[in-house]
Motif scaffolding. Structure first.
Motif, mmCIF file in Angstrom:
data_model
loop_
_atom_site.group_PDB
_atom_site.id
_atom_site.type_symbol
_atom_site.label_atom_id
_atom_site.label_comp_id
_atom_site.label_asym_id
_atom_site.label_seq_id
_atom_site.Cartn_x
_atom_site.Cartn_y
_atom_site.Cartn_z
ATOM 1 N N ILE A 173 0.836 -1.207 0.000
ATOM 2 C CA ILE A 173 0.000 0.000 0.000
ATOM 3 C C ILE A 173 0.869 1.254 0.000
ATOM 4 C CG2 ILE A 173 -1.711 1.313 1.326
ATOM 5 C CD1 ILE A 173 -2.842 -1.121 -0.243
ATOM 6 N N LYS A 174 1.957 1.256 0.758
ATOM 7 C CA LYS A 174 2.882 2.405 0.727
ATOM 8 C C LYS A 174 3.401 2.633 -0.685
ATOM 9 C CE LYS A 174 4.684 2.195 5.463
ATOM 10 N NZ LYS A 174 5.879 1.920 6.291
ATOM 11 N N ASP A 175 3.799 1.557 -1.349
ATOM 12 C CA ASP A 175 4.303 1.669 -2.715
ATOM 13 C C ASP A 175 3.218 2.162 -3.669
ATOM 14 O OD1 ASP A 175 6.728 0.688 -1.763
ATOM 15 O OD2 ASP A 175 6.422 -1.345 -2.563
ATOM 16 N N VAL A 217 4.399 8.642 6.867
ATOM 17 C CA VAL A 217 3.412 7.686 6.376
ATOM 18 C C VAL A 217 3.084 6.725 7.503
ATOM 19 C CG1 VAL A 217 2.900 5.868 4.696
ATOM 20 C CG2 VAL A 217 4.341 7.799 4.030
ATOM 21 N N MET A 218 1.786 6.534 7.718
ATOM 22 C CA MET A 218 1.315 5.560 8.704
ATOM 23 C C MET A 218 0.294 4.662 8.012
ATOM 24 S SD MET A 218 0.766 8.313 11.753
ATOM 25 C CE MET A 218 0.181 9.525 10.559
ATOM 26 N N VAL A 219 0.358 3.376 8.314
ATOM 27 C CA VAL A 219 -0.536 2.413 7.666
ATOM 28 C C VAL A 219 -1.188 1.550 8.733
ATOM 29 C CG1 VAL A 219 -0.681 0.477 6.049
ATOM 30 C CG2 VAL A 219 0.925 2.342 5.605
ATOM 31 N N GLU A 220 -2.477 1.316 8.556
ATOM 32 C CA GLU A 220 -3.223 0.418 9.436
ATOM 33 C C GLU A 220 -3.934 -0.608 8.561
ATOM 34 O OE1 GLU A 220 -4.299 -1.212 12.903
ATOM 35 O OE2 GLU A 220 -3.243 0.703 12.867
ATOM 36 N N VAL A 221 -3.550 -1.864 8.689
ATOM 37 C CA VAL A 221 -4.210 -2.957 7.963
ATOM 38 C C VAL A 221 -5.389 -3.402 8.810
ATOM 39 C CG1 VAL A 221 -3.956 -5.271 6.993
ATOM 40 C CG2 VAL A 221 -2.032 -3.649 6.898
ATOM 41 N N LEU A 222 -6.609 -3.121 8.347
ATOM 42 C CA LEU A 222 -7.799 -3.530 9.096
ATOM 43 C C LEU A 222 -8.070 -5.015 8.919
ATOM 44 C CD1 LEU A 222 -10.195 -0.510 8.463
ATOM 45 C CD2 LEU A 222 -8.538 -0.849 10.309
ATOM 46 N N ASN A 223 -7.907 -5.476 7.690
ATOM 47 C CA ASN A 223 -8.008 -6.901 7.363
ATOM 48 C C ASN A 223 -7.353 -7.082 5.999
ATOM 49 O OD1 ASN A 223 -10.071 -6.475 5.289
ATOM 50 N ND2 ASN A 223 -11.492 -6.146 6.986
ATOM 51 N N GLU A 224 -7.392 -8.270 5.448
ATOM 52 C CA GLU A 224 -6.691 -8.512 4.181
ATOM 53 C C GLU A 224 -7.295 -7.771 2.997
ATOM 54 O OE1 GLU A 224 -9.784 -11.666 4.765
ATOM 55 O OE2 GLU A 224 -8.124 -11.005 6.008
ATOM 56 N N ASN A 225 -8.455 -7.135 3.190
ATOM 57 C CA ASN A 225 -9.119 -6.432 2.091
ATOM 58 C C ASN A 225 -9.311 -4.935 2.323
ATOM 59 O OD1 ASN A 225 -9.542 -8.796 0.488
ATOM 60 N ND2 ASN A 225 -11.194 -9.362 1.862
ATOM 61 N N THR A 226 -8.880 -4.409 3.472
ATOM 62 C CA THR A 226 -9.101 -2.991 3.776
ATOM 63 C C THR A 226 -7.890 -2.430 4.510
ATOM 64 O OG1 THR A 226 -11.463 -3.481 4.056
ATOM 65 C CG2 THR A 226 -10.692 -1.330 4.806
ATOM 66 N N GLU A 253 -6.045 7.947 3.005
ATOM 67 C CA GLU A 253 -6.338 7.116 1.840
ATOM 68 C C GLU A 253 -6.890 5.785 2.340
ATOM 69 O OE1 GLU A 253 -2.895 6.769 -0.778
ATOM 70 O OE2 GLU A 253 -2.160 8.687 -0.030
ATOM 71 N N VAL A 254 -8.025 5.385 1.814
ATOM 72 C CA VAL A 254 -8.606 4.088 2.162
ATOM 73 C C VAL A 254 -8.554 3.221 0.913
ATOM 74 C CG1 VAL A 254 -10.654 2.843 2.965
ATOM 75 C CG2 VAL A 254 -10.137 5.127 3.889
ATOM 76 N N TYR A 255 -7.931 2.053 1.078
ATOM 77 C CA TYR A 255 -7.802 1.098 -0.017
ATOM 78 C C TYR A 255 -8.618 -0.147 0.301
ATOM 79 C CZ TYR A 255 -3.937 3.891 -1.800
ATOM 80 O OH TYR A 255 -3.186 4.914 -2.302
ATOM 81 N N VAL A 256 -9.301 -0.664 -0.720
ATOM 82 C CA VAL A 256 -10.040 -1.916 -0.587
ATOM 83 C C VAL A 256 -9.584 -2.847 -1.705
ATOM 84 C CG1 VAL A 256 -12.061 -0.909 0.552
ATOM 85 C CG2 VAL A 256 -12.001 -1.041 -1.935
ATOM 86 N N LYS A 257 -9.538 -4.123 -1.383
ATOM 87 C CA LYS A 257 -9.128 -5.111 -2.378
ATOM 88 C C LYS A 257 -10.363 -5.634 -3.079
ATOM 89 C CE LYS A 257 -5.262 -7.923 -2.741
ATOM 90 N NZ LYS A 257 -4.277 -8.784 -2.103
ATOM 91 N N GLU A 258 -10.326 -5.566 -4.405
ATOM 92 C CA GLU A 258 -11.445 -6.006 -5.222
ATOM 93 C C GLU A 258 -10.884 -6.822 -6.383
ATOM 94 O OE1 GLU A 258 -13.902 -3.152 -7.797
ATOM 95 O OE2 GLU A 258 -15.079 -3.358 -5.951
ATOM 96 N N ASN A 259 -11.298 -8.069 -6.486
ATOM 97 C CA ASN A 259 -10.799 -8.959 -7.545
ATOM 98 C C ASN A 259 -9.276 -9.007 -7.569
ATOM 99 O OD1 ASN A 259 -13.478 -9.486 -8.407
ATOM 100 N ND2 ASN A 259 -13.460 -7.614 -9.623
ATOM 101 N N ASP A 260 -8.664 -9.139 -6.391
ATOM 102 C CA ASP A 260 -7.207 -9.232 -6.218
ATOM 103 C C ASP A 260 -6.448 -7.961 -6.591
ATOM 104 O OD1 ASP A 260 -7.167 -11.799 -5.126
ATOM 105 O OD2 ASP A 260 -7.167 -12.739 -7.108
ATOM 106 N N ASN A 261 -7.156 -6.847 -6.741
ATOM 107 C CA ASN A 261 -6.508 -5.568 -7.032
ATOM 108 C C ASN A 261 -6.893 -4.546 -5.974
ATOM 109 O OD1 ASN A 261 -5.254 -6.194 -9.619
ATOM 110 N ND2 ASN A 261 -7.352 -6.352 -10.366
ATOM 111 N N TRP A 262 -5.927 -3.742 -5.539
ATOM 112 C CA TRP A 262 -6.210 -2.677 -4.589
ATOM 113 C C TRP A 262 -6.817 -1.500 -5.325
ATOM 114 C CZ3 TRP A 262 -6.424 -3.594 0.322
ATOM 115 C CH2 TRP A 262 -5.635 -4.594 0.886
#
Length: 147
Positions: free
Chosen positions: A29-31, A89-98, A124-133
């Protein structure tokens, strides 16, 4: 006794794998965020259009809008995100998809015909959809600098 030790080892290995997976997601996600800032600087609206979730929201000092308007604004040059100097930069992984990422930045941008520089905390909020962020939310919060 052997079964308890074996069980403990399995638990420790699972914890280690979970931490490693979380660290891998954080780096990914940082990248991706770094790449996003470059695409914005380059006005690469086509790549951003793929990155942005169809239901994404963008919160700016001037309002809130969706994916199509953000892509049009970048493509048309109404806002040119010239350079984002990332300070933290700070990152929080909520689960494998968010995943939530926070950037403390100084943004040099051209808005209309005016070049402006502002300090922001960007969420920035990222969600994984069909194996893509996909970027689902990008919120700029202006920081008040005290001297």
């Amino acid at each position: 006794m052997k079964s308890k030790i074996f069980g403990l080892l399995i638990c420790l290995m699972g914890t280690h794998l979970g931490i490693a997976q979380s660290t891998d997601i954080e780096q990914e996600i940082k990248d991706l965020s770094t790449q996003k800032w470059q695409w914005m600087a380059d006005k690469n609206a086509d790549s951003l259009e793929v990155l942005f979730h169809n239901k994404a929201k963008f919160v700016h000092m001037g309002g809130t809008w969706g994916k199509d308007r953000e892509v049009d604004i970048i493509r048309g040059g109404f806002i040119h995100y010239k350079k984002a100097d990332v300070h933290e930069v700070m990152v929080e992984v909520l689960n494998e998809n968010t995943v939530i990422l926070w950037n403390q930045i100084t943004l040099l941008a051209v808005v209309g015909e005016n070049e402006v520089s502002n300090p922001f905390m960007v969420t920035e909020v990222y969600v994984k959809e069909n194996d893509n962020w996909k970027l689902a939310d990008l919120t700029f919060s202006k920081l008040m600098i005290r001297e």
